[in-house]
Design an enzyme around this catalytic site. Structure first.
Site, PDB file in Angstrom:
ATOM      1  CB  CYS A 172      -0.937   0.012   1.201  1.00  0.00           C
ATOM      2  SG  CYS A 172      -1.951  -1.457   1.268  1.00  0.00           S
ATOM      3  CG  HIS A 182      -3.035   3.166   2.845  1.00  0.00           C
ATOM      4  ND1 HIS A 182      -3.674   2.873   1.662  1.00  0.00           N
ATOM      5  CD2 HIS A 182      -2.988   2.000   3.547  1.00  0.00           C
ATOM      6  CE1 HIS A 182      -3.983   1.593   1.647  1.00  0.00           C
ATOM      7  NE2 HIS A 182      -3.588   1.039   2.777  1.00  0.00           N
ATOM      8  CG  ASN A 192      -6.775  -1.065   1.785  1.00  0.00           C
ATOM      9  OD1 ASN A 192      -6.129  -0.535   0.888  1.00  0.00           O
ATOM     10  ND2 ASN A 192      -6.214  -1.668   2.811  1.00  0.00           N
TER      11      ASN A 192
HETATM   12  O1  UT7 Z   1      -3.648  -1.596   3.726  1.00  0.00           O
HETATM   13  C1  UT7 Z   1      -2.527  -2.178   4.281  1.00  0.00           C
HETATM   14  C2  UT7 Z   1      -2.603  -2.561   5.639  1.00  0.00           C
HETATM   15  N1  UT7 Z   1      -3.876  -3.000   6.100  1.00  0.00           N
HETATM   16  C3  UT7 Z   1      -4.380  -2.405   7.161  1.00  0.00           C
HETATM   17  O2  UT7 Z   1      -3.850  -1.414   7.606  1.00  0.00           O
HETATM   18  C4  UT7 Z   1      -5.566  -3.036   7.862  1.00  0.00           C
HETATM   19  C5  UT7 Z   1      -5.342  -2.982   9.337  1.00  0.00           C
HETATM   20  N2  UT7 Z   1      -6.300  -3.717  10.121  1.00  0.00           N
HETATM   21  C6  UT7 Z   1      -7.579  -3.315  10.311  1.00  0.00           C
HETATM   22  O3  UT7 Z   1      -8.015  -2.373   9.680  1.00  0.00           O
HETATM   23  C7  UT7 Z   1      -8.396  -4.016  11.343  1.00  0.00           C
HETATM   24  O4  UT7 Z   1      -7.580  -4.830  12.127  1.00  0.00           O
HETATM   25  C8  UT7 Z   1      -9.569  -4.867  10.757  1.00  0.00           C
HETATM   26  C9  UT7 Z   1     -10.643  -3.970  10.199  1.00  0.00           C
HETATM   27  C10 UT7 Z   1      -9.034  -5.786   9.684  1.00  0.00           C
HETATM   28  C11 UT7 Z   1     -10.191  -5.701  11.858  1.00  0.00           C
HETATM   29  O5  UT7 Z   1     -10.627  -4.867  12.926  1.00  0.00           O
HETATM   30  P1  UT7 Z   1     -10.244  -5.221  14.430  1.00  0.00           P
HETATM   31  O6  UT7 Z   1     -10.888  -4.230  15.268  1.00  0.00           O
HETATM   32  O7  UT7 Z   1      -8.729  -5.308  14.494  1.00  0.00           O
HETATM   33  O8  UT7 Z   1     -10.918  -6.621  14.640  1.00  0.00           O
HETATM   34  P2  UT7 Z   1     -10.237  -8.025  15.004  1.00  0.00           P
HETATM   35  O9  UT7 Z   1      -9.454  -8.552  13.850  1.00  0.00           O
HETATM   36  O10 UT7 Z   1      -9.552  -7.896  16.330  1.00  0.00           O
HETATM   37  O11 UT7 Z   1     -11.534  -8.903  15.187  1.00  0.00           O
HETATM   38  C12 UT7 Z   1     -12.499  -8.604  16.178  1.00  0.00           C
HETATM   39  C13 UT7 Z   1     -13.684  -9.548  16.005  1.00  0.00           C
HETATM   40  C14 UT7 Z   1     -13.269 -11.017  15.869  1.00  0.00           C
HETATM   41  O12 UT7 Z   1     -14.239 -11.804  16.548  1.00  0.00           O
HETATM   42  P3  UT7 Z   1     -13.952 -12.357  18.022  1.00  0.00           P
HETATM   43  O13 UT7 Z   1     -12.724 -13.194  17.892  1.00  0.00           O
HETATM   44  O14 UT7 Z   1     -13.751 -11.144  18.885  1.00  0.00           O
HETATM   45  O15 UT7 Z   1     -15.189 -13.115  18.329  1.00  0.00           O
HETATM   46  C15 UT7 Z   1     -13.377 -11.273  14.396  1.00  0.00           C
HETATM   47  O16 UT7 Z   1     -13.639 -12.625  14.103  1.00  0.00           O
HETATM   48  O17 UT7 Z   1     -14.383  -9.212  14.798  1.00  0.00           O
HETATM   49  C16 UT7 Z   1     -14.552 -10.415  14.033  1.00  0.00           C
HETATM   50  N3  UT7 Z   1     -14.597 -10.048  12.614  1.00  0.00           N
HETATM   51  C17 UT7 Z   1     -15.742  -9.726  11.982  1.00  0.00           C
HETATM   52  N4  UT7 Z   1     -17.014  -9.669  12.410  1.00  0.00           N
HETATM   53  C18 UT7 Z   1     -17.941  -9.270  11.511  1.00  0.00           C
HETATM   54  C19 UT7 Z   1     -13.576  -9.950  11.748  1.00  0.00           C
HETATM   55  N5  UT7 Z   1     -14.027  -9.580  10.539  1.00  0.00           N
HETATM   56  C20 UT7 Z   1     -15.364  -9.436  10.664  1.00  0.00           C
HETATM   57  C21 UT7 Z   1     -16.371  -9.062   9.765  1.00  0.00           C
HETATM   58  N6  UT7 Z   1     -17.645  -8.989  10.235  1.00  0.00           N
HETATM   59  N7  UT7 Z   1     -16.120  -8.750   8.479  1.00  0.00           N
END
Ligand code: UT7
Length: 330
Positions: free
Chosen positions: A115, A257, A287
């Site tokens: 990115c 970004h 993204n």
């Molecule tokens: O572009 C280059 C680099 N990329 C980035 O910079 C992306 C960086 N990361 C992020 O933007 C975030 O980490 C995400 C948006 C990908 C995820 O958000 P988060 O607040 O970090 O969530 P998490 O991965 O800690 O997941 C929290 C919960 C999990 O459930 P449990 O384990 O707490 O029960 C996931 O399974 O959210 C769940 N989850 C979802 N739930 C509904 C993950 N994806 C989804 C989804 N819908 N699409």
């Protein structure tokens, strides 16, 4: 050794027509509009059809670009395409575009920096022009990430979209206010396996097994990436401001970004920039990796928010890890 000043002559963007909304994704995986909006800031993204490749989307942005600048297509003497979703592994998408544009032999190559690709490409093009090797560089950030998305993985499939941004960098004339003031790029390969595509390269060439296991799609440990992105994007902004004797107060616009609204907010807070000075379009396009910055830049120039003379800070983080920033007076 020459040391010409370099500026952005113009910037443009292109996205496919088809829109994929959060509501559409609710029907595909176990997710909700509410989760996607609150965790990422995304509402919809664009998705290409099966016949469109990176060079096609780029070409549309380039056609628009030449309508806005007083540089002729024939005067382009360098093409750099930042992408992780090229038409083919080789030849480069830059060479394919050179052919589409009918240009004579000029240097043309792709660059893989996740990115942060557009920041890397601008950095390199600036150096080429500064030292007199090139006069007019076409710099593109393009991604068709929906082609390398695992549509059964809710952790990733809600995040990505397709789009292209194109810019021309050229020599600034004497006394002109527009100039790329500084660029900063960095990388740390230790974290490569947190965001990568397992198959399709020489490590794991395509086989029936890789296809069956869906290994030609993007894998990401979102939460670890999130923390690293907040730190690295903040650091990249602070580094370039400090070494130019500036603070957030000197910046008219931050173009970060667009990976996550919470990362964008944290970056703006780190340099004490009020939200109205941040260019955000993540809600419309999601993204698009190396395309997010030139796309957001192009939209803000088109709608008149960014004007000639404004001080603009570009800031990105991506796979590799890579990160970097560009400070420019538009
Ligand atoms: O572009 C280059 C680099 N990329 C980035 O910079 C992306 C960086 N990361 C992020 O933007 C975030 O980490 C995400 C948006 C990908 C995820 O958000 P988060 O607040 O970090 O969530 P998490 O991965 O800690 O997941 C929290 C919960 C999990 O459930 P449990 O384990 O707490 O029960 C996931 O399974 O959210 C769940 N989850 C979802 N739930 C509904 C993950 N994806 C989804 C989804 N819908 N699409």
């Amino acid at each position: 050794m020459n040391n010409y000043k370099v500026k952005f002559a113009g910037v443009s963007m292109s996205v496919p027509d088809k829109v994929l909304t959060n509501a559409d994704l609710e029907k595909m995986v176990d997710t909700s509009d509410e989760w996607i909006r609150t965790r990422t800031g995304m509402v919809e993204r664009r998705i290409t059809d099966e016949n469109t490749a990176a060079s096609d989307l780029s070409y549309k942005a380039i056609e628009k670009l030449f309508k806005t600048v007083d540089i002729k297509q024939k005067d382009i003497d360098l093409i750099i395409v930042a992408t992780i979703s090229p038409d083919h592994l080789f030849p480069s998408t830059a060479c394919i575009l050179q052919k589409k544009l009918g240009l004579p032999p000029v240097p043309a190559f792709d660059l893989s920096a996740g990115c942060t690709g557009f920041i890397y490409a601008v950095t390199i093009a600036k150096r080429f022009i500064e030292c007199g090797m090139s006069k007019n560089a076409l710099v593109i950030g393009v991604e068709l990430l929906t082609k390398i998305t695992d549509w059964t993985d809710r952790n990733t499939c809600v995040l990505f979209g397709d789009g292209a941004g194109a810019a021309i960098l050229t020599k600034a004339k004497k006394g002109e206010i527009s100039e790329i003031v500084d660029t900063y790029i960095n990388a740390d390969g230790k974290y490569g396996d947190l965001l990568y595509m397992p198959a399709g390269g020489s490590r794991m060439p395509a086989t029936t097994y890789t296809v069956k296991k869906n290994l030609h799609t993007l894998r990401m440990e979102g939460n670890k990436i999130f923390k690293a992105a907040v730190k690295a994007m903040g650091d990249a902004a602070v580094t370039i401001l400090q070494r130019n004797g500036l603070t957030g107060e000197d910046i008219d616009w931050l173009i970060p970004h667009q990976a996550n609204l919470r990362i964008i907010d944290a970056t703006a807070r780190r340099i004490k920039l009020p939200p109205q000075k941040v260019i955000i379009n993540i809600e419309k396009y999601g993204n698009t990796s190396s395309a997010t910055i030139p796309m957001a830049f192009a939209e803000a120039v088109e709608d008149g928010r960014i004007r000639r003379g404004d001080m603009v800070l570009l800031d990105a983080f991506g796979a590799g890890f890579t990160w970097g920033s560009v400070l420019l007076r538009y």
